[in-house]
Write a protein that holds these residues in place. Structure first.
Motif, PDB file in Angstrom:
ATOM      1  N   ASN A  22      -0.227   4.482  -5.723  1.00 37.62           N
ATOM      2  CA  ASN A  22      -0.880   4.461  -7.022  1.00 37.62           C
ATOM      3  C   ASN A  22      -0.504   5.738  -7.762  1.00 37.62           C
ATOM      4  N   HIS A  23      -0.191   5.638  -9.036  1.00 37.87           N
ATOM      5  CA  HIS A  23       0.225   6.808  -9.812  1.00 37.87           C
ATOM      6  C   HIS A  23      -0.886   7.854  -9.932  1.00 37.87           C
ATOM      7  N   SER A  24      -2.140   7.444  -9.792  1.00 42.65           N
ATOM      8  CA  SER A  24      -3.243   8.403  -9.884  1.00 42.65           C
ATOM      9  C   SER A  24      -3.680   8.918  -8.516  1.00 42.65           C
ATOM     10  N   GLY A  25      -2.960   8.564  -7.478  1.00 43.62           N
ATOM     11  CA  GLY A  25      -3.261   9.005  -6.115  1.00 43.62           C
ATOM     12  C   GLY A  25      -3.276   7.830  -5.162  1.00 43.62           C
ATOM     13  N   ASP A  26      -2.589   7.987  -4.055  1.00 41.76           N
ATOM     14  CA  ASP A  26      -2.514   6.897  -3.081  1.00 41.76           C
ATOM     15  C   ASP A  26      -3.894   6.580  -2.524  1.00 41.76           C
ATOM     16  N   GLN A  27      -4.064   5.311  -2.144  1.00 38.38           N
ATOM     17  CA  GLN A  27      -5.318   4.859  -1.578  1.00 38.38           C
ATOM     18  C   GLN A  27      -5.042   4.083  -0.300  1.00 38.38           C
ATOM     19  N   ILE A  28      -6.075   3.957   0.517  1.00 37.52           N
ATOM     20  CA  ILE A  28      -5.965   3.270   1.797  1.00 37.52           C
ATOM     21  C   ILE A  28      -6.860   2.036   1.773  1.00 37.52           C
ATOM     22  N   LEU A  29      -6.308   0.906   2.191  1.00 40.67           N
ATOM     23  CA  LEU A  29      -7.085  -0.309   2.360  1.00 40.67           C
ATOM     24  C   LEU A  29      -7.348  -0.477   3.855  1.00 40.67           C
ATOM     25  N   PRO A  30      -8.548  -0.146   4.317  1.00 42.91           N
ATOM     26  CA  PRO A  30      -8.863  -0.271   5.742  1.00 42.91           C
ATOM     27  C   PRO A  30      -9.054  -1.741   6.126  1.00 42.91           C
ATOM     28  N   PHE A  31      -8.248  -2.198   7.056  1.00 43.63           N
ATOM     29  CA  PHE A  31      -8.328  -3.601   7.451  1.00 43.63           C
ATOM     30  C   PHE A  31      -9.691  -3.947   8.053  1.00 43.63           C
ATOM     31  N   ALA A  32     -10.311  -3.024   8.785  1.00 43.14           N
ATOM     32  CA  ALA A  32     -11.618  -3.296   9.387  1.00 43.14           C
ATOM     33  C   ALA A  32     -12.661  -3.602   8.318  1.00 43.14           C
ATOM     34  N   ASP A  33     -12.581  -2.925   7.183  1.00 37.44           N
ATOM     35  CA  ASP A  33     -13.536  -3.167   6.101  1.00 37.44           C
ATOM     36  C   ASP A  33     -13.302  -4.521   5.449  1.00 37.44           C
ATOM     37  N   VAL A  35     -11.951  -7.138   6.963  1.00 40.90           N
ATOM     38  CA  VAL A  35     -12.375  -8.104   7.979  1.00 40.90           C
ATOM     39  C   VAL A  35     -13.892  -8.289   7.930  1.00 40.90           C
ATOM     40  N   LYS A  36     -14.602  -7.184   7.838  1.00 35.81           N
ATOM     41  CA  LYS A  36     -16.065  -7.248   7.778  1.00 35.81           C
ATOM     42  C   LYS A  36     -16.525  -7.969   6.503  1.00 35.81           C
ATOM     43  N   LYS A  37     -15.918  -7.621   5.384  1.00 37.82           N
ATOM     44  CA  LYS A  37     -16.271  -8.247   4.094  1.00 37.82           C
ATOM     45  C   LYS A  37     -16.055  -9.753   4.119  1.00 37.82           C
ATOM     46  N   LEU A  38     -14.945 -10.181   4.731  1.00 33.71           N
ATOM     47  CA  LEU A  38     -14.587 -11.593   4.740  1.00 33.71           C
ATOM     48  C   LEU A  38     -15.176 -12.363   5.929  1.00 33.71           C
ATOM     49  N   GLY A  39     -15.823 -11.651   6.852  1.00 30.98           N
ATOM     50  CA  GLY A  39     -16.434 -12.314   8.005  1.00 30.98           C
ATOM     51  C   GLY A  39     -15.423 -12.861   9.003  1.00 30.98           C
ATOM     52  N   ILE A  40     -14.305 -12.168   9.142  1.00 27.98           N
ATOM     53  CA  ILE A  40     -13.250 -12.608  10.063  1.00 27.98           C
ATOM     54  C   ILE A  40     -13.503 -11.999  11.438  1.00 27.98           C
ATOM     55  N   SER A  41     -13.355 -12.798  12.462  1.00 27.72           N
ATOM     56  CA  SER A  41     -13.517 -12.282  13.823  1.00 27.72           C
ATOM     57  C   SER A  41     -12.161 -12.218  14.518  1.00 27.72           C
ATOM     58  N   ASN A  42     -12.080 -11.397  15.503  1.00 26.72           N
ATOM     59  CA  ASN A  42     -10.894 -11.263  16.350  1.00 26.72           C
ATOM     60  C   ASN A  42      -9.658 -10.749  15.627  1.00 26.72           C
ATOM     61  N   PHE A  43      -9.820  -9.950  14.589  1.00 32.22           N
ATOM     62  CA  PHE A  43      -8.665  -9.326  13.950  1.00 32.22           C
ATOM     63  C   PHE A  43      -8.359  -8.038  14.711  1.00 32.22           C
ATOM     64  N   PRO A  44      -7.088  -7.747  14.977  1.00 28.69           N
ATOM     65  CA  PRO A  44      -6.734  -6.543  15.743  1.00 28.69           C
ATOM     66  C   PRO A  44      -7.287  -5.261  15.103  1.00 28.69           C
ATOM     67  N   SER A  45      -7.749  -4.350  15.957  1.00 23.08           N
ATOM     68  CA  SER A  45      -8.320  -3.105  15.454  1.00 23.08           C
ATOM     69  C   SER A  45      -7.422  -1.902  15.699  1.00 23.08           C
ATOM     70  N   ASP A  46      -6.305  -2.105  16.373  1.00 27.03           N
ATOM     71  CA  ASP A  46      -5.355  -1.004  16.582  1.00 27.03           C
ATOM     72  C   ASP A  46      -3.942  -1.488  16.283  1.00 27.03           C
ATOM     73  N   MET A  47      -3.058  -0.554  16.010  1.00 30.33           N
ATOM     74  CA  MET A  47      -1.715  -0.901  15.551  1.00 30.33           C
ATOM     75  C   MET A  47      -0.918  -1.674  16.600  1.00 30.33           C
TER      76      MET A  47
END
Length: 103
Positions: A22-33, A35-47
């Motif tokens: 992002n031109h105003s500063g990079d941002q991070i999209l945490p996959f765990a968040d 997953v929690k928002k969408l109610g997904i189960s069994n998504f990997p938590s480590d690389m």
């Protein structure tokens, strides 16, 4: 998509996500968040597990990044995290070397 392993400021908990440029500063999209928002189960938590999970998991993460506006409330400023190695705790590795045999 730029995958990252990171820890939030003040935390030792490893997480995975995507770095959003992002031109105003990079941002991070945490996959765990996401997953929690969408109610997904069994998504990997480590690389390591994420990469081993295959193309369906990768495609799912790509779709979240493509629709980052839908998840904007979950974004974390890059300056509020610590970047970590992609594959922490490497248990073993293999070095392949080309060997030429002259006869």
């Amino acid at each position: 998509m730029r995958l990252i392993t990171f820890a939030r400021a003040g935390s030792n908990h490893l997480e995975i996500g995507a770095r959003i440029l992002n031109h105003s500063g990079d941002q991070i999209l945490p996959f765990a968040d996401v997953v929690k928002k969408l109610g997904i189960s069994n998504f990997p938590s480590d690389m390591r597990t994420f990469l081993r999970a295959g193309s369906s998991v990768m495609d799912q993460a790509k779709s979240w990044v493509a629709a980052v506006a839908d998840h904007s409330a979950l974004l974390i400023a890059a300056k509020k995290i610590t970047y970590l190695t992609q594959l922490p705790m490497l248990k073993s590795f293999c070095v392949l070397e080309k060997i030429t045999v002259l006869t």
